[in-house]
Design a protein around this motif. Sequence first.
Motif, PDB file in Angstrom:
ATOM      1  N   GLY A  34       0.863  -1.276   0.096  1.00 20.51           N
ATOM      2  CA  GLY A  34       0.021   0.006   0.067  1.00 20.51           C
ATOM      3  C   GLY A  34       0.937   1.186   0.019  1.00 20.51           C
ATOM      4  N   LEU A  35       0.148   2.378  -0.354  1.00 18.01           N
ATOM      5  CA  LEU A  35       1.052   3.463  -0.356  1.00 18.01           C
ATOM      6  C   LEU A  35       0.067   4.483   0.649  1.00 18.01           C
ATOM      7  CD1 LEU A  35       1.044   3.965  -4.296  1.00 18.01           C
ATOM      8  CD2 LEU A  35       3.061   3.348  -2.586  1.00 18.01           C
ATOM      9  N   GLU A  36       0.703   4.693   1.734  1.00 18.91           N
ATOM     10  CA  GLU A  36       0.183   5.464   2.887  1.00 18.91           C
ATOM     11  C   GLU A  36      -0.582   6.752   2.620  1.00 18.91           C
ATOM     12  OE1 GLU A  36       1.367   7.150   7.311  1.00 18.91           O
ATOM     13  OE2 GLU A  36       2.635   5.646   6.287  1.00 18.91           O
ATOM     14  N   HIS A  37       0.215   7.588   1.729  1.00 18.71           N
ATOM     15  CA  HIS A  37      -0.586   8.866   1.384  1.00 18.71           C
ATOM     16  C   HIS A  37      -1.045   8.909  -0.050  1.00 18.71           C
ATOM     17  CE1 HIS A  37       0.971  10.080   5.317  1.00 18.71           C
ATOM     18  NE2 HIS A  37       2.254   9.733   5.211  1.00 18.71           N
TER      19      HIS A  37
END
Length: 43
Positions: A34-37
């Motif tokens: 996943g890409l947090e931001h």
Amino acid sequence: MTYVTETVCGYLRSLSACEEISVQGRRFVLVHAGLEHFSIAVQ
């Protein structure tokens, strides 16, 4: 959606959730954490 957004989303949908690879005889499973931001919204 814009053409760029549709192109990027189409590309991402074509990717698998995980991939098995071998490097110098060792086996690895790569997963997308996943890409947090990340946001699909265009600013």
